[in-house]
Scaffold this active site. Structure first.
Site, PDB file in Angstrom:
ATOM      1  N   GLU A  93       0.815  -1.220   0.000  1.00 41.04           N
ATOM      2  CA  GLU A  93       0.000   0.000   0.000  1.00 41.04           C
ATOM      3  C   GLU A  93       0.843   1.263   0.000  1.00 41.04           C
ATOM      4  OE1 GLU A  93      -0.559  -2.682   1.785  1.00 41.04           O
ATOM      5  OE2 GLU A  93      -2.521  -3.339   1.064  1.00 41.04           O
ATOM      6  N   HIS A 107     -11.438  -6.093   7.923  1.00 39.65           N
ATOM      7  CA  HIS A 107     -12.212  -5.859   6.702  1.00 39.65           C
ATOM      8  C   HIS A 107     -13.430  -4.972   6.976  1.00 39.65           C
ATOM      9  CE1 HIS A 107      -9.755  -9.251   5.417  1.00 39.65           C
ATOM     10  NE2 HIS A 107     -10.170  -9.109   4.187  1.00 39.65           N
ATOM     11  N   PRO A 131      -0.470   0.530   6.013  1.00 37.26           N
ATOM     12  CA  PRO A 131       0.913   0.630   5.529  1.00 37.26           C
ATOM     13  C   PRO A 131       1.112   1.828   4.594  1.00 37.26           C
ATOM     14  CG  PRO A 131       0.114  -1.630   5.347  1.00 37.26           C
ATOM     15  CD  PRO A 131      -1.085  -0.768   5.679  1.00 37.26           C
TER      16      PRO A 131
HETATM   17  C1  TPP Z   1      -1.812  -5.083   4.096  1.00 35.69           C
HETATM   18  C2  TPP Z   1      -2.781  -5.916   3.343  1.00 35.69           C
HETATM   19  N1  TPP Z   1      -3.142  -5.556   2.104  1.00 35.69           N
HETATM   20  C3  TPP Z   1      -4.042  -6.269   1.416  1.00 35.69           C
HETATM   21  C4  TPP Z   1      -4.621  -7.379   1.952  1.00 35.69           C
HETATM   22  C5  TPP Z   1      -5.676  -8.172   1.161  1.00 35.69           C
HETATM   23  N2  TPP Z   1      -5.152  -9.487   0.813  1.00 35.69           N
HETATM   24  C6  TPP Z   1      -5.441 -10.578   1.534  1.00 35.69           C
HETATM   25  S1  TPP Z   1      -4.629 -11.925   0.994  1.00 35.69           S
HETATM   26  C7  TPP Z   1      -3.901 -11.080  -0.256  1.00 35.69           C
HETATM   27  C8  TPP Z   1      -2.963 -11.765  -1.187  1.00 35.69           C
HETATM   28  C9  TPP Z   1      -1.846 -12.431  -0.448  1.00 35.69           C
HETATM   29  O1  TPP Z   1      -0.987 -13.058  -1.342  1.00 35.69           O
HETATM   30  P1  TPP Z   1       0.205 -13.939  -0.818  1.00 35.69           P
HETATM   31  O2  TPP Z   1       1.032 -13.133   0.134  1.00 35.69           O
HETATM   32  O3  TPP Z   1       0.913 -14.504  -1.987  1.00 35.69           O
HETATM   33  O4  TPP Z   1      -0.478 -15.083   0.053  1.00 35.69           O
HETATM   34  P2  TPP Z   1      -1.490 -16.195  -0.475  1.00 35.69           P
HETATM   35  O5  TPP Z   1      -2.853 -15.614  -0.435  1.00 35.69           O
HETATM   36  O6  TPP Z   1      -1.071 -16.591  -1.832  1.00 35.69           O
HETATM   37  O7  TPP Z   1      -1.352 -17.308   0.504  1.00 35.69           O
HETATM   38  C10 TPP Z   1      -4.306  -9.752  -0.231  1.00 35.69           C
HETATM   39  C11 TPP Z   1      -3.866  -8.726  -1.195  1.00 35.69           C
HETATM   40  C12 TPP Z   1      -4.241  -7.722   3.253  1.00 35.69           C
HETATM   41  N3  TPP Z   1      -4.754  -8.777   3.868  1.00 35.69           N
HETATM   42  N4  TPP Z   1      -3.321  -6.984   3.923  1.00 35.69           N
END
Ligand code: TPP
Ligand code: TPP
Ligand code: MG
Ligand code: MG
Lengths: 325, 361, 325, 361
Positions: A60, A129, A89
């Site tokens: 972010e 959320h 962030p």
């Molecule tokens: C600071 C933040 N920004 C956005 C989100 C929304 N979000 C939840 S999971 C995700 C993707 C995460 O990807 P990754 O780190 O590869 O983990 P995966 O879901 O593949 O296990 C996002 C963008 C969040 N939880 N926290």
């Protein structure tokens, strides 16, 4: 006329803005290929290409920080925070730079950027959320904070935000993203930032609300009016700078004031409005102004969320105490 | 030339001119006209004079907090000289040399350190963003500047400066990563002056070099003798050209030393020995460059004396003008929060104005 | 008894706390070798070693985030933000984790951590060195926010904060770090968090202030009392949870209320206090409550700072309007 | 063995067992007792069963949003199995396998996803921090856990999980850097499942591997076949031992694939083809492991069927209990904000209680 729900109205605004001005760019997590987790940017990448609509890295501070640089160098970034609870962030960039670049450079560099974020509870979501963080922006000089409550307003206010020469935090009440549809003009139009809307005239009490709380408050008012009360309802629409005048005039007429919001009570937005009413209409007040707000706990997970946000019954019960005072 | 062949994991450092002003790597020597050479030298010297005089004013109680960049002149001027006028700089706060080379008027710079925002209202063509106090945050702006430039089809490179301390911030990581993913026309200069206030470089990170952090982003990283104007210029020029060609960002570690205090509020004797500083005085970037220029017959003691005197006078006069500039007018503090004052701000402004009028303030 | 200024009292509190409990650790930017840019941790690394007192990396999110982990695993971290304006990169960790870990784990994991930060203006500093960010913490559930106004209070409140089982934001008014000295006990003592202190009884008006504003307000009150007014002054000491009861009782007695603060006006801490007074003492109010606060501009650089923060004259002038209403 | 010899810049990947269950690097094969082998396998299988059944409940409208970890079982179980019970885990949100291996009761896990905070009140000995939704932020906690452990003289290692997307956050950078500078007993596992929701790994970073990001911090980084339980276990074990010895942190990239949706709110068909998923089904970590175990005579179809049935029933029963657990009591939402309710919270609680009483709620 289109018939759209709120999130579709957001998409429509983005589409019209991008059509109108090639310097409008849209980015954020998953907004490109997927069109956003709420589909607010659906179809835009296909239409405008992956330089104008793109998936950011998952960061972010990068989204907002690079948006600031783009805005300084002639673009109009409209960025998405996936949920308002994840803007933290990026908060450093918002507060220490976006809000201050104009002042810091005495007008040489400016940040005409829009930061969109779905906010608020009531959708049985995971932790972080469901927050309502108006105050964190409204207490910060240099930011405007806008919250629509209908599809029509969403499009007009978002287009105004994009046209605004300064950074605008555009908070979208995701609880009503798909709650209802409304006629929305296909073409470009704006609704002025900083102006509240009197949704309903009334004589006995002035109530201010915004976002998803408008619907709850409307229902509460309907119930109360069956008992013969006449209640004025104001949709604030802009939290900062808010429309003091409209509120004061209303309270001077009704003599009673309440504010309904999803944000936590203490040091919340309601406190500002009540204080402004004190400053502008103290002698007109026939009852202590009231804030009807979420409590000061952590936002509970879904099984406890009903303890947190004001619901219609609770609003009715609280408004009654003001009316009966 | 440099970027492709350099392995940041080998802990090497690009040097072209040694501390005696000898060219030790003639094959790497960049092509620079005599005029440009003098322009670089003069800017470095000017920067040094400003620092010295400002520290003096500060001790006299005539200046507020000031952050000198004594010792880092080659790092800044060498890198900035590789830019075109239309290129951007996103500075931290210790880049006087870069500001000057990009054409920032001294009056502006003084006004800023004197506590007046008007200082950062630079002539538009300077293209340096305002001083950014939150460490490393400016790096993100550089990526945005670069993105916008490419998108708009403008031939602009965006350079960001950050300190060795700044490499610890998350913003450093995110900016490099985003620039790399998007292959943006960026150059990132780390001024590794060995300290973040009192905190030594080895506390900031365990990597052998800062340059090798580039590997995390799949971009070139290179360590340069930051006190060698030629090395700084040559390497940066290659990185800038590369960026301009569309080949993406570069990370340059300029290995240098903060010869002065962190700011005038800081007392470095608490955390470092004078002997350490002296070792670096020996590597002074200005002395080194002067020796070179004198050897080439481009400069001499007389010119040095004349230039120093002229600049000294100019600094003095500029400072005295700024010193007289007085307080910020009330309206200035309200006029730039937004393009137009909001009704709430307008009301506060009017109230304060009325109060001042009433009190005769 | 020691005779200490405020920043020395902070050092003394840290010293006593570390002496008392070997699980107290202190870290932050430059707090080790140098003893902090304000020397608040002076001498501690020499005395307690570089495992208990250490220089962090230059990263506020790391400072707070690692502090959270340490607190969960049995330590009592007391971390320093070099200036409150630099806490923003760590704000995500504060809001989304420090404040929530207890609730999230239903008491299994807790974060007894203190986050110290010099705050406020009036020291002719650079940008971002002068903010008053109480609201950003006080509006967040799960955080306590404490502000001392004297050396004696600083030591007692900081020791209470360190003893507290939950995260405490400890805001130190740097403007009065060295403004005056006071007798301070050498040994351990605490001042309860959540209790305001009535500094001075009065009949005509209740004024609440905290931090550096206490001294300005005291001076203003002295001037006004020469005109025969009797003014009650309350040092809030804890911003969250604040001592509603003491304020309400005072206003019920005096019928008039004002709050003086350095934070910006809109959506500021004063709004909360005024709203609470509305809720608890509305019928006692003989005049509209007043907030005397910094304006809603960006904090100006030194040459404009006097336009921003309330000074003694301005406080006098504003309090007069309440008294004369 | 692995860490010293592995060069993350070579884009190699540690694999011990291929997708047919053959041991291709017998010299690397870790020593694991049959009992432990079965414990690992059963945990992976159990994890899969939980995922499958929960997705079913979710489709039936009986479950809220759920994040399955289909396909990542070896990554999680292989790494968690290298820990002692007293070691810590700072998870993200997609680590069911690690939770289970560390002894988290399924009832807790279900309760959490069912929207009740009580789920994260795990038995103390589990030593896994609650699910951390803000991406990458938990990595900083792991450094603090490790610092405290070392300071207190405890024999504890702290492992953090993060996704490929999470490597883009500043917190990733800061945590690795701090752990490296302090030489903390940490192990960082990147579950590179190729996606952050819809965003592909190559959008997150331009570095060839994620493992090579370790070079930025001067620590070992290594890429492992995350669908190979033996590779995951062996490499993690070495990293954990290294951390325990006081030699500092390691970054492990587990190369795997998210076979399911991001969460039940996500529709992956919008951004990826089924054929891509099928390629990975072929590399399934559970199938592979089962083949190996069967080959060794440690497992057979009968055992598989019996175990699946027993676990299936257990999942069903556990879910049905949780399903009946009802709403969060009012007091629970107030009781854990602080150790003791503040007067303001107490007043709000009493007011709400009175309101509920009045309305008969
Ligand atoms: C600071 C933040 N920004 C956005 C989100 C929304 N979000 C939840 S999971 C995700 C993707 C995460 O990807 P990754 O780190 O590869 O983990 P995966 O879901 O593949 O296990 C996002 C963008 C969040 N939880 N926290
Ligand atoms: C986010 C943030 N944290 C802390 C500070 C306070 N601070 C100002 S300069 C500085 C040290 C910077 O060190 P480095 O990046 O090496 O730059 P240098 O001062 O050596 O030029 C610190 C900690 C700040 N300005 N911003
Ligand atoms: Mg430095
Ligand atoms: Mg992923």
């Amino acid at each position: 006329m289109l018939v759209l729900n709120l999130v579709e109205a957001v998409t429509s605004a983005l589409d019209v803005a991008m059509e109108k001005d090639k310097n409008v760019v849209v980015f954020g997590e998953d907004v490109g290929v997927e069109g956003g987790v709420f589909r607010a940017t659906k179809g835009l990448q296909e239409k405008y290409g992956d330089q104008r609509v793109f998936d950011s890295i998952l960061a972010e501070s990068s989204i907002i920080g690079s948006g600031i640089g783009m805005a300084i160098n002639g673009l109009k970034p409209v960025v998405e925070m996936q949920f308002s609870g994840f803007m933290f962030p990026g908060y450093n960039q918002i507060v220490t730079h976006a809000a201050r670049m104009r002042n810091r450079s005495r007008g040489l560099y400016t940040v005409p950027m829009v930061i969109r974020m779905p906010y608020g509870g009531g959708v049985r979501a995971l932790e972080h959320h469901s927050e309502s963080l108006e105050v964190l922006f409204a207490h910060t000089a240099g930011l405007k904070v806008v919250v629509p409550s209908t599809p029509y307003d969403a499009k007009g206010l978002l287009l105004a935000a994009i046209a605004d020469p300064d950074p605008v935090i555009f908070m979208e009440p995701k609880r009503i993203y798909r709650a209802f549809k409304q006629e929305v003009p296909e073409e470009y139009y704006t609704i002025p930032i900083g102006k509240a809307k009197v949704l309903k005239q009334g004589k006995d009490l002035s109530v201010v609300a915004w976002g998803a709380m408008i619907r709850e408050t409307q229902k509460a008012i309907e119930i109360l009016e069956k008992d013969g009360y006449s209640i004025e309802l104001i949709d604030l629409r802009t939290i900062s700078p808010f429309d003091k005048e409209t509120i004061i005039q209303s309270v001077q007429k009704t003599g009673r004031f309440a504010v309904v919001h999803e944000a936590a009570t203490s040091f919340g937005p309601g406190a500002e409005l009540i204080t402004s009413v004190n400053e502008g209409a103290f002698l007109y007040l026939e009852a202590p102004p009231k804030r009807i707000a979420s409590v000061d706990t952590i936002v509970p997970l879904p099984k406890g969320e009903h303890h947190y946000v004001p619901d219609v019954d609770y609003i009715v019960s609280e408004l009654k105490t003001v009316l009966e005072f | 030339m440099f970027l492709e062949n350099f392995d940041p994991l080998k802990d090497e450092m690009i040097q072209i001119m040694d501390k005696e002003g000898n060219i030790v790597k003639p094959e790497w020597m960049p092509e620079v006209s005599d005029e440009e050479l003098l322009q670089m030298y003069k800017t470095m010297r000017f920067s040094r004079i400003i620092d010295e005089k400002t520290l003096q004013y500060q001790r006299q109680g005539r200046m507020l907090t000031y952050a000198p960049n004594l010792g880092q002149e080659a790092t800044q001027v060498g890198s900035a000289a590789a830019l075109k006028q239309t290129d951007w700089v996103a500075p931290s706060f210790r880049e006087l040399g870069a500001w000057l080379y990009k054409g920032a008027p001294l009056e502006n710079i003084f006004l800023y350190w004197f506590g007046n925002e008007m200082g950062m209202k630079m002539p538009e063509e300077v293209r340096v963003l305002p001083i950014s106090v939150p460490i490393a945050s400016q790096m993100q702006h550089a990526t945005g500047l670069a993105y916008a430039a490419r998108y708009r089809g403008l031939d602009e490179v965006a350079m960001a400066y950050v300190g060795d301390g700044g490499t610890s911030q998350g913003d450093f990581h995110e900016a490099l990563n985003f620039a790399a993913v998007q292959s943006l026309p960026n150059v990132f200069i780390v001024q590794n002056n060995q300290f973040a206030i009192s905190t030594r470089r080895k506390i900031q990170t365990k990597s052998q070099t800062i340059a090798q952090k580039a590997l995390a982003y799949g971009i070139p990283g290179i360590q340069v003798d930051g006190n060698d104007i030629f090395a700084m210029y040559a390497v940066t020029k290659e990185a800038v050209d590369r960026a301009r060609r569309g080949d993406g960002p570069t990370l340059i570690e300029a290995y240098t030393y903060r010869m002065g205090a962190h700011t005038t509020s800081d007392d470095p004797t608490v955390y470092r020995a004078d002997s350490e500083v002296e070792e670096w005085v020996d590597k002074d970037p200005i002395d080194r460059f002067r020796k070179y220029l004198m050897g080439k017959g481009l400069w001499d003691e007389e010119k040095e004396a004349a230039y120093s005197e002229e600049r000294g006078l100019f600094v003095k006069e500029t400072f005295e003008t700024v010193e007289k500039s007085g307080l910020t007018p009330l309206e200035d503090t309200y006029n730039y929060v937004f393009a137009e004052k909001t009704p709430i701000l307008e009301a506060q402004y009017q109230a304060k104005k009325a109060y001042y009028a009433k009190e005769g303030k």
